[in-house]
Every structure is written in C-alpha cells, then in structure tokens.
Design a protein around this motif. Structure first.
Motif, short mmCIF file in Angstrom:
data_model
loop_
_atom_site.label_atom_id
_atom_site.label_comp_id
_atom_site.label_asym_id
_atom_site.label_seq_id
_atom_site.Cartn_x
_atom_site.Cartn_y
_atom_site.Cartn_z
N MET B 1 0.90 -1.18 0.03
CA MET B 1 0.03 -0.10 -0.01
C MET B 1 0.86 1.25 0.05
SD MET B 1 -3.52 0.20 2.21
CE MET B 1 -2.24 1.19 3.77
N ASN B 2 1.10 1.88 -1.16
CA ASN B 2 2.03 3.00 -1.31
C ASN B 2 1.29 4.11 -1.88
OD1 ASN B 2 4.35 1.77 -0.42
ND2 ASN B 2 4.57 0.47 -2.20
N VAL B 3 1.48 5.16 -1.61
CA VAL B 3 0.90 6.30 -2.21
C VAL B 3 1.58 6.49 -3.72
CG1 VAL B 3 0.64 7.78 -0.17
CG2 VAL B 3 2.53 8.10 -1.33
N SER B 4 0.76 7.47 -4.29
CA SER B 4 1.20 7.45 -5.94
C SER B 4 2.74 7.85 -6.31
CB SER B 4 0.21 8.29 -6.53
OG SER B 4 0.10 9.59 -6.15
N SER B 5 3.20 7.73 -7.28
CA SER B 5 4.55 8.39 -7.72
C SER B 5 4.29 9.89 -7.66
CB SER B 5 4.85 7.93 -9.27
OG SER B 5 4.81 6.67 -9.21
#
Lengths: 399, 399
Positions: B1-5
C-alpha cells in the motif's frame, strides 16, 4: 493547435449541461422547478451566517494550505459528535468535497490504475478519475433492490490486477442508498484481502431516515490506514458555495502527499472556513429539523411517483436524492422536451437524466435523478407537472 | 500500500515548507517577520469588505460553474479599464489563479507534452505540471541582467518536438521582472512559428513601477487564439483567501474544455465572487496608493541589500517580489539557521530559499526570494536583521 485529449474526453456534467434549456424556459416566461442539482433552499445556521456578517478582518488573507486551525479543530469535535475519532492533524481542509476527492485520486493512484465505483455513481467521480489518468471500473447495482451492493463475490470477480481502490458514497448521491453495517464490513474485508484503498464520500452523513444508522469504513480499525474520507460542509450547513471540505486519513504518507497538493494551490477559501469554524456548536435541533424536512420531501416525491403509471422507485434510506425509472425510452430527450415544450400553470420541472450517472453504455437511459431540495409545496407542484408531462409526452415507449 | 508516484514526486512548497521552523520560533517567544509569502498586509477596498458584511443571502449557494454573471461582467469592465478586450463569455471564474493554471495545463497539454518556463519561476508551476503529467523545460534567466529573457534563438533551440507551450508570468513572481514590448512580441512570434500555446499569468498586472507599461500577449491579435490568460483578484484586492481567479481565452475549444473541468468541481467560491463583483468600481486611487506603497517597499529592500557586503539584486520593475544573491553557499540552510538560531531585538526574518524556484539542479542555491509585503518599518527592521544574521552566520563562503 488542438486542446488536449482529456479536454475532449471530459464529460459535461449531466446535472448542469441542460442548464441552457432551463435558462431559455425562464427567458420565455415560464417558472422552472429545479430538482436537478443538490442546491437546497434551507437556511444556513444563524450562528454561521452571523460570522460572515461580522468578519473582523480588514482584508482576506490566505489560510494555511491545510486549513485554518480553528476550523480544523472544530471539525475534529464535530467528528467526535458523530462517533468518528479524527485528530486535527489527520485532516486537510479542501476546496469542497470535490477537491478532497481530487487529492485522493492523485495521492492514491498512478495513471493506468483502476478504481471500483458502484453504478449509478456521482458523475463527477468519472471526470476526477479522467483528470488523474485513472480508469473507472463500474459495478452495476440494481434499482429494484434499492441500489444496494451486489454479492461481494461479484465485486471480487470484477477486480483485476490494475484495481487499486474502491470508492463508496454513503449515503449515496445519486441513489440515496445508505449501506448496512454488513455491506460496509464486506467492503472493508475485501479491501484488506485485495490490498485496495477505500475512498469514502460522506458528505451526507447526517441525512439518514427511518432509524437507520450511518456506517463508515473510518470506524473499522482493520482498514484504518487504507481509508480516505472525503467530506464537505456544503450540505450539512447549506453552504455549498462556501467551498469548504476535508480530506481525512490516518495514513501519514497519504496526508503528506495531499498537503503537497494543497500547497500547490495555496489555500482553501478563508471566509467559508472562518464562518464554519463553529460547526461543532450548531445545535442538534438544526440538523434534526433539516433531516425531518428532507424525509418529508422524500416521501412527497415517492407519493408523486406512486401516482404515475410506469414510474418506479424504491424508498431510499438517505441523502436527498433518488433515482426513478420513467416510462420513457430516453430520459434525456424527455427532460429536454419538458424544458422546451411543456408547461402546466406556466411552469415546468428540471431533473437530471439518469444515464449521466452510469459509465456502462446504455444503462440508465430510462432513469432520472431527483434532488428533492425544494419545499413541500414546490415539490407537490413538481410531481404534478411531471405526471402531466408524461401523459402529454408524444414519444411513447412500448409497454 | 504505497501512495502514488506523483504523491512522492510533488515538491513541498519552498515558500511554505519551512513554516514549522517559523512556528517554533514564534512558540519560543521570538517575533518573525514573514517575507516568504505573497500575503500583503494592505486593507481590501472598503467597497468590497462592505459587501461581505452585508451579504444578503440566508444561505450560501453554489455559483454557476463558470462564475456568477455579475462578477464576470464586472471583470470584463475591469479588463476594459486595463486595455484588454475580454467579453464575459470569454472568461471562466476559477478558485484563484492556481485553478486557472491547473485548468490551462489540463486543457492545453497531453501527458508527456513539454512546456517552457523561464527560470527562476513560480514554484507551483512545476507541481501543477506534474499533476497534469506535463514536463517542464526550464530556460535559465540571469539575475545579472534582471532575469530578462535570453535571446529568442536560445529559447527556440530549447524547444523540441514535445514542446507545446510557453508560460510567461508578467510581471514575474519570483523575480519582479516586467517584460518589455519587444520581449513579449518575440515570444508571440516564436509561439506562432513553432505552433505553441502561450499561458500568460498576469496576477500582478497593476504592479509596475518607474513608468514602465504592462505588456500582455492578450493584446497581440496574431496569437489571439493561442493565448490563455491566468488571472486572480488575490493581490489587486488583497483578497488572497477569497480564492477567486479567472481563466480567459478567445479560443472556444479551450473554454469548452475548461468549463467541463469547472463543472466537475461544481463551483468557485460564492462569497469571494459576491464581494469582488464591484472590482470595476474600486477607485483608481486605491490601486495607485497600493502601487506607490510597494514601490517604496521595493526600494527599502534594495537599500538594505546595498548595505550588505556580498549581496546582490538588480532593481526589478514589477510585482512585489525580488530575488537576491546572498554571500552564502546554501541559502536554505541559512534561512533555517535564522529561524532556529538567530535573533536581533528578539526577532528574526523568514524568506524563501531560491533553489525552490529552479528546476535545474544546483541553480539558485545562493539566492533568496523576498515578498516585500510588510510595511516600511517592519521592512527596515527585517533588512537590519538580515544584515546582522549574515555577519553572525558561522558558515562562511569562500570569497
């Protein structure tokens, strides 16, 4: 010299794109009852309006990009009153719920990612997704079951490798559906299993009828870090034009990204935040009377529909919208015809065509959305006009 | 679960990201003179403030997505007063100049397109470009020649097949540079030759000193269809927090795209538009006195800099910003040091580090940007503090 692809692809709002026909009706001397847009006629709490009239500044400065502390703290107390634990630092003030949604799309998804929407859905979700390069995966809900969610297996089957999030609007614009605790639990469970973000749009939190309780993914600890709450004071304070909303997240990385987007546009509106910084002091009686008023209006619309042969709507549980089937093949053509050709006692009605709330081609063609935002007498007249218009409408649909 | 680039890549505002250090200085009991942000201390015209205090509505409704007609018509008359022919239908009201810029990027460019910016540039241009998937092509301007444009051949050489537009901020934030008629003509000619859009940010139109005249690409008929004017009432009415701006275009396709984006976010702020709908009635004497005040302040900053060994700034022609070289190797470290460590008469100064206004790595490291938005006495004290801080600063740069 061409405009961009997104400039061409973006959809004109189905709620607003027929406005020129309504303007023409007004210019031709007819009265138009506007049930197309969620712009209520109910006064803002006096405690809030008074702050506008007594704004003490000699000028109107920027607010901090993340919001005026007094407003953010008042929102935190407001959330506590509604059973949500939200610390001031977990909130970013936005230019209405619209910007909160835009920030969420930008922060959570990369171009080419996919987000699940339950259809029919608030039409601007699709434009916001387009502007973030995100694809919409619509999952149809059935008006005959009150647009409640399909079995969780059907949702799971629809999710693919590009699916990164689920967007829930609860209670729903445009359907008025309030999801049950079981439905919200199932969505949270699925999001955890498939590693998805959950965006929950709760602009209509208080507007729930018939003893139902608002259910929010924000209260489910198992998904605390993957929920982004998109919120707005627009409807609960009748300040749609103040343009003040909030993005809430327990996830520090999400807030950090959103704050950078917030800094790029400098500041949310100062006057609206100033006025709404007493939101936690608005008497409960205000909200109770507003909700009671909407419930009455909902029932008036349903009563009116019950008297129209071929019309259908299930009683929705919340918000101030409802979708209805009409006995027409193309509701947009019918709505334009009402604005251009029809009058009863020199008045006509504007509603939003239903297909604008669907991404799946062909769906919603015989539906309309009501925003029951006018007082009882105007609503009764509107339903009477609608009935008369359907009787007079020259385009007949096969029975 | 990563935030966007884009959430990771977006730059924190160099104007706002040091705010926590300033907050800490204030908490520790020191006074901070804020010269980092374009938030003036000058009163809004009384005719405008009075409208806020006498807002007649019982609630605050949405405005039309493209703006309240009375505001748009007042802006059209305001433009006429400033030599620009802009019909009401050629304008879309936006949430400050920031949103006008966002709409322009979305409407004119596809992801992967490139836009020319003159460096140093207003830092949020880069974030807005990132959020639209557009690449920035920075063209360096030289502080020793007052950041005026390089020879047009150098600009032409920098343009490649992906280059689709040029963005001009005139007069410029952050440099205060006002471009000459010859410079603007050359840009317009180049845009025509290379088939480029021109975005012209004129939020500081009136703020021009020493008898210079504001030059706008909007007045050049040969490029009428390719110019998008990005504008704001923030500075001219001292209503930064009202969040009201305009996007102006003679190109119907651009306006059509922008209006769809405007519909997706529903409405610009109603209260700010309501208040500013008398912008054409603000007495000329108000603007004249504001401009005279800023000219005085600019000269105070320049006088102060003249007394600091190793500092350099050329006299800028407009806006209320200026960039200056300081005798330090890393201006950001110096600014943080001033906020954390330095005080004179228990006060310190906050300015914006210069490198945040550059896209080219390594450039601007020894520069700072002043927003000369405080009154004369505070400015004199600020320059005195800056001088003392540079004398006391333990990190010496090789002469």
């Amino acid at each position: 010299m061409n405009v961009s692809s997104r400039g061409v692809k973006a959809q004109a709002s189905p709620i607003r794109r027929l406005a020129p026909y309504a303007d023409q009706a007004v210019r031709s001397g007819r009265k138009v009852y506007y049930l197309n847009i969620g712009q209520p006629d109910i006064p803002t709490p006096e405690i809030v309006m008074e702050r506008i009239r007594t704004y003490p500044g000699k000028y109107v400065p920027y607010s901090p990009s993340g919001g005026i502390p007094e407003f953010v703290e008042a929102m935190s107390r407001y959330y506590a009153q509604h059973g949500l634990e939200v610390a001031p630092k977990e909130m970013i003030t936005t230019v209405g719920g619209s910007e909160a949604l835009q920030f969420a799309f930008w922060a959570l998804f990369n171009p080419g990612d996919e987000v699940i929407l339950f259809e029919p859905f608030y039409t601007n979700y699709a434009t916001m997704a387009l502007l973030a390069g995100v694809d919409v995966k619509p999952i149809p809900c059935d008006g005959r079951t009150g647009y409640h969610l399909p079995p969780i297996e059907a949702i799971e089957r629809a999710a693919g490798p590009r699916t990164k999030g689920i967007l829930l609007c609860a209670p729903s614009n445009p359907t008025g559906t309030a999801y049950t605790a079981a439905e919200v639990d199932a969505i949270c469970d699925l999001a955890k299993r498939l590693d998805l973000w959950i965006i929950t749009d709760e602009a209509y939190r208080e507007f729930i009828y018939d003893g139902m309780k608002h259910e929010s993914p924000m209260t489910r600890p198992a998904v605390a870090e993957r929920v982004v709450l998109v919120d707005s004071i627009s409807k609960r304070l009748n300040m749609c034009g103040a343009r003040v909303g909030t993005l809430v997240s327990k996830n520090a990385a999400v807030r950090e990204a959103a704050l950078k987007f917030a800094q790029a546009r400098l500041s949310p509106p100062t006057l609206g935040q100033w006025a709404a910084a007493v939101i936690d002091k608005v008497p409960a009686s205000y909200t109770q009377s507003v909700v009671a008023e909407y419930r009455k209006r909902r029932d008036l619309v349903l009563d009116g529909l019950a008297g129209i042969p071929g019309a259908f709507a299930r009683k929705p549980e919340g918000a101030f919208y409802l979708m209805a089937e009409l006995p027409v093949a193309d509701a947009e053509e019918f709505v334009i015809w009402m604005l251009k050709e029809y009058k009863k006692d020199n008045a006509t009605v504007m509603v939003a065509p239903g297909d604008g709330f669907y991404a799946t081609p062909g769906r919603g063609k015989n539906e309309i959305r009501f925003a029951y935002v006018l007082e009882a007498d105007a609503l009764r007249k509107s339903m009477d006009i609608l009935k008369g218009a359907l009787e007079a409408y020259p385009v007949k649909v096969a029975p």
